[in-house]
Design an enzyme around this catalytic site. Structure first.
Site, PDB file in Angstrom:
ATOM      1  N   HIS A 167      28.754   6.049  22.755  1.00  0.00           N
ATOM      2  CA  HIS A 167      28.354   6.269  21.159  1.00  0.00           C
ATOM      3  C   HIS A 167      26.938   6.526  21.162  1.00  0.00           C
ATOM      4  O   HIS A 167      26.071   6.037  21.893  1.00  0.00           O
ATOM      5  CB  HIS A 167      28.734   4.960  20.448  1.00  0.00           C
ATOM      6  CG  HIS A 167      28.567   5.221  19.113  1.00  0.00           C
ATOM      7  ND1 HIS A 167      27.433   5.160  18.266  1.00  0.00           N
ATOM      8  CD2 HIS A 167      29.471   5.203  18.052  1.00  0.00           C
ATOM      9  CE1 HIS A 167      27.611   5.165  16.985  1.00  0.00           C
ATOM     10  NE2 HIS A 167      29.004   5.330  16.876  1.00  0.00           N
ATOM     11  N   PRO A 168      26.588   7.680  20.307  1.00  0.00           N
ATOM     12  CA  PRO A 168      25.112   8.231  20.601  1.00  0.00           C
ATOM     13  C   PRO A 168      24.287   7.264  19.569  1.00  0.00           C
ATOM     14  O   PRO A 168      22.837   7.868  19.608  1.00  0.00           O
ATOM     15  CB  PRO A 168      25.349   9.467  19.699  1.00  0.00           C
ATOM     16  CG  PRO A 168      26.542   9.296  18.777  1.00  0.00           C
ATOM     17  CD  PRO A 168      27.291   8.184  19.617  1.00  0.00           C
ATOM     18  N   CYS A 169      24.603   6.182  18.997  1.00  0.00           N
ATOM     19  CA  CYS A 169      23.596   5.632  18.285  1.00  0.00           C
ATOM     20  C   CYS A 169      22.433   4.898  19.221  1.00  0.00           C
ATOM     21  O   CYS A 169      22.824   4.416  20.219  1.00  0.00           O
ATOM     22  CB  CYS A 169      24.315   4.325  17.452  1.00  0.00           C
ATOM     23  SG  CYS A 169      24.889   2.974  18.523  1.00  0.00           S
ATOM     24  N   GLY A 170      21.363   5.110  18.935  1.00  0.00           N
ATOM     25  CA  GLY A 170      20.078   4.702  19.689  1.00  0.00           C
ATOM     26  C   GLY A 170      19.591   5.798  20.828  1.00  0.00           C
ATOM     27  O   GLY A 170      18.549   5.634  21.166  1.00  0.00           O
ATOM     28  N   THR A 171      20.355   6.871  20.708  1.00  0.00           N
ATOM     29  CA  THR A 171      20.042   7.798  21.752  1.00  0.00           C
ATOM     30  C   THR A 171      18.445   8.378  21.501  1.00  0.00           C
ATOM     31  O   THR A 171      17.569   8.570  22.246  1.00  0.00           O
ATOM     32  CB  THR A 171      21.147   9.145  21.928  1.00  0.00           C
ATOM     33  OG1 THR A 171      22.144   8.527  22.309  1.00  0.00           O
ATOM     34  CG2 THR A 171      20.830  10.201  22.588  1.00  0.00           C
TER      35      THR A 171
END
Length: 227
Positions: A178-182
């Site tokens: 999951h790309p959240c925080g990327t």
């Protein structure tokens, strides 16, 4: 982005044009410095490119397996480097597959795709595992194939977790990080370079991103790619 030397925006995000440039650079660096594995391939999305007048596509690395020890007592020697035994494989293997036997003696294969997320404006890593008969592997089985350091990272990192959803272009269920925080940790990497008096060039965006993300699935890039 029309300039090869253009820098990444400080908020950690990247445009579609920037992703395309960074993907080409990442693929080229991988080919030069990671000779133990087959190259990443750029998969063009012709119809979308013609429709939007912007080049679209994604990176693909397929039929790869993480090399890990089957000895439960060999934890200290375990490595996330998948390149270790490739040079010793026979060159006649046409599908460029690196194999390791799972606990039950069956070979497990892995495909990896790096895809641009227009909503998050960051790259995403999609992947799937499957047995020699094409049967998909469950997440529990995949975790057993990963080095213990990768599993620990999944458990401890607040920015990294795996979900399963339909592949945006293949319409089949794949796992993804999951790309959240990327954008937050990419921004930190960029700021770290800025503190040293330089900024992250667009060519290093995907390399820097994969130096973190790749470790989660047991893929390690050579240090030379970060230069």
């Amino acid at each position: 982005m029309d300039s090869a030397g253009e820098v990444v925006v400080n908020d950690g995000k990247i445009t579609l044009e920037g992703f395309t440039v960074a993907a080409r650079a990442f693929s080229d660096k991988w080919k030069r410095h990671n000779l133990s594995l087959p190259p990443w391939s750029w998969v063009p999305l012709i119809n979308r490119t013609l429709l939007k007048q912007k080049e679209e596509g994604y990176l693909s690395l397929e039929k790869i397996i993480i090399l890990s020890s089957l000895d439960g007592n060999a934890e200290e020697e375990e490595s996330v480097d998948v390149t270790a035994d490739w040079s010793e494989k026979e060159e006649s293997i046409e599908d460029h597959t690196v194999l390791v036997q799972s606990v039950d003696g069956e070979a497990h294969y892995y495909d990896y795709h790096i895809i641009y997320s227009a909503s998050y404006m960051v790259p995403m890593l999609y992947f799937r595992g499957y047995s020699s008969d094409g049967k998909p592997l469950s997440l529990d089985v995949i975790k057993r194939d990963l080095p213990s350091s990768s599993v620990s990272l999944l458990l401890e990192s607040k920015w990294t977790f795996i979900t399963q959803e339909e592949h945006p272009y293949l319409n089949r269920p794949w796992f993804k990080l999951h790309p959240c925080g990327t954008e937050e940790w990419i921004k930190l990497l960029s700021e770290s370079r800025s503190s040293d008096g330089c900024q992250m060039p667009i060519e290093l965006y995907l390399v820097s991103w994969f130096s973190v993300v790749g470790q989660v699935v047991g893929l390690k890039i050579p240090n030379e790619m970060l230069i």
